[in-house]
Scaffold this motif. Structure first.
Motif, PDB file in Angstrom:
ATOM      1  N   SER A  81      -4.138   5.506   4.597  1.00 15.34           N
ATOM      2  CA  SER A  81      -3.322   5.642   3.402  1.00 15.34           C
ATOM      3  C   SER A  81      -1.889   5.979   3.787  1.00 15.34           C
ATOM      4  O   SER A  81      -1.646   6.694   4.745  1.00 15.34           O
ATOM      5  N   ASP A 112       0.815  -1.229   0.000  1.00  9.96           N
ATOM      6  CA  ASP A 112       0.000   0.000   0.000  1.00  9.96           C
ATOM      7  C   ASP A 112       0.841   1.268   0.000  1.00  9.96           C
ATOM      8  O   ASP A 112       0.441   2.287   0.560  1.00  9.96           O
ATOM      9  N   LYS A 123      -8.212   1.824   7.624  1.00 14.32           N
ATOM     10  CA  LYS A 123      -7.103   1.423   6.755  1.00 14.32           C
ATOM     11  C   LYS A 123      -6.429   2.702   6.250  1.00 14.32           C
ATOM     12  O   LYS A 123      -6.847   3.306   5.273  1.00 14.32           O
ATOM     13  N   LYS A 171      -9.808   2.772   0.139  1.00 13.72           N
ATOM     14  CA  LYS A 171      -9.182   2.962   1.461  1.00 13.72           C
ATOM     15  C   LYS A 171      -9.852   4.109   2.225  1.00 13.72           C
ATOM     16  O   LYS A 171     -10.026   4.039   3.425  1.00 13.72           O
TER      17      LYS A 171
END
Ligand SMILES: NC(=O)c1ccc[n+]([C@@H]2O[C@H](COP(=O)([O-])OP(=O)(O)OC[C@H]3O[C@@H](n4cnc5c(N)ncnc54)[C@H](OP(=O)(O)O)[C@@H]3O)[C@@H](O)[C@H]2O)c1
Length: 373
Positions: free
Chosen positions: A371, A319, A369, A363
């Motif tokens: 970034s 990510d 979650k 996201k």
């Protein structure tokens, strides 16, 4: 190194590539002082320096001359040179070894506080900006913001990673290709612009000095190029990065060897590589030298490269932001501005850009979650 003057070098980006090439600079001795601007690994590097685990040079410890938590502190504290030095308080070299993410951050703005202009008496050529990053067009924002500063563009073939904060492993390869950058083509040199010639000369002097420093530090394959030659090396590396990296992500996380052994994917990879191989000489006005591997040779050697994942796939899986613009967007735009279309590369760019946008949107809809952009 026999240089009489003290050379103050600062790296912005204490990751795998930065720590490796910084650590090799000090191994040759001489008057080279290498400082680092860290970010998430600041505490570890400040307290204990860097543990280097290298295939080519064994294990060793590297303690940078100074360690800073950010560029602002580096700017206010300076390199701590002797008061008598003519370039007192200035950095001779600012080496950028971050991931190149111009869609997220303008790094020329980030480094601005530590980049000094040339002195009016001509004794100090200005801080020399060295960019060790993948992709093409990485120099443009720096050239715009610092029209008078020499720029050295650098491409490395290395496999390295920071395995934990302050611990860097070099798995293989050391090659670094370097060349001066004025406008990427050197057009202004041909048309006789005196200032561009001076800038280019300062860049070439820096290339020679960097060659001496890294060679003294044990790197056997420092390669010096002229301006166009270095850009050809950038585009050549792109044949690998622009074909393998996005395809690994878009094919659901496939490694390079497996892609090269799948009949349809191999055709696709070869198509992208051929496209870039044909475009770069038209854009730069010079053919690739015979010494650089052809797409067929690259694909053949990739078959044996089992177990390795392209960095873009690792970034996607973790990510982290992708070097999407310098590896796909810039080549497509630079080619288009010269009347060259690259439809396969453009398709990869459009698909991956949208895939990344949609991932970010998902996201944002899941607030826990976070970034990492
Ligand atoms: N690794 C390789 O084997 C390899 C091989 C060939 C080419 N390259 C290219 O070399 C370049 C560097 O790659 P890398 O693998 O060394 O990346 P990396 O390990 O992710 O290192 C980048 C470092 O830059 C730091 N950084 C980013 N922005 C910063 C800022 N504003 N101030 C201070 N530090 C900052 C990051 O800090 P955080 O940890 O806080 O994010 C990280 O430590 C890339 O263009 C890559 O494509 C890499």
């Amino acid at each position: 190194m026999n240089s009489q003057r003290e050379i103050n070098i600062i790296y912005v980006g204490a990751g795998a590539v930065g720590c490796f090439y910084a650590s090799r600079m000090v191994q040759g001795g001489g008057n080279v002082r290498v400082s680092m601007v860290c970010r998430s690994n600041y505490k570890a590097v400040k307290e204990s320096g860097l543990t280097m685990q290298t295939r080519n040079f064994g294990d060793y410890h590297f303690i940078p001359h100074r360690v800073f938590p950010n560029v602002q502190v580096a700017a206010s504290e300076g390199p701590d040179v002797a008061e008598s030095a003519s370039n007192s308080g200035k950095w001779d070299y600012v080496v950028v070894t971050t991931k190149a993410l111009p869609d997220i951050v303008d790094e020329s703005r980030t480094i601005a506080p530590i980049v000094s202009p040339p002195s009016p008496d001509g004794k100090f050529p200005g801080s020399i900006i060295v960019l060790i990053q993948n992709g093409v067009g990485v120099e443009h924002l720096h050239r715009e913001r610092f029209p008078q500063n020499p720029i050295v563009s650098a491409v490395t073939v290395i496999s390295a990673e920071q395995v934990s904060h302050g611990v860097v492993r070099q798995n293989r390869w050391t090659r670094i290709s370097i060349g001066a950058f004025t406008d990427g083509i050197g057009d202004r040199l041909v048309s006789g612009d005196q200032k561009a010639k001076q800038l280019h000369k300062a860049g070439e002097d820096a290339v020679a000095e960097l060659n001496n420093i890294w060679t003294a530090g044990g790197i056997k394959d420092v390669e010096m190029h002229d301006e166009k030659g270095l850009q050809l090396v950038r585009w050549h590396k792109l044949t690998i990065n622009a074909s393998m990296n996005p395809s690994a992500v878009l094919s659901g996380g496939t490694g390079n060897a497996r892609m090269s052994l799948d009949a349809e994917l191999r055709r696709h990879l070869q198509g992208v590589m051929d496209e870039i191989f044909a475009a770069a000489p038209s854009i730069l006005g010079r053919p690739f030298p015979n010494s650089l591997a052809t797409p067929e040779v690259i694909l053949k050697s990739t078959e044996r490269n089992t177990g390795s994942k392209p960095s873009m796939l690792l970034d996607w899986e973790a990510d982290r932001p992708l070097e999407l613009e310098v590896i796909l967007g810039n080549p497509v735009r630079i080619a288009r501005s010269k009347g060259v279309e690259m439809p396969r590369t453009q398709s990869l760019y459009a698909l991956l850009k949208m895939a990344q946008t949609r991932k970010e949107e998902r996201k944002k809809q899941q607030p826990n979650k976070q970034s990492k952009l």
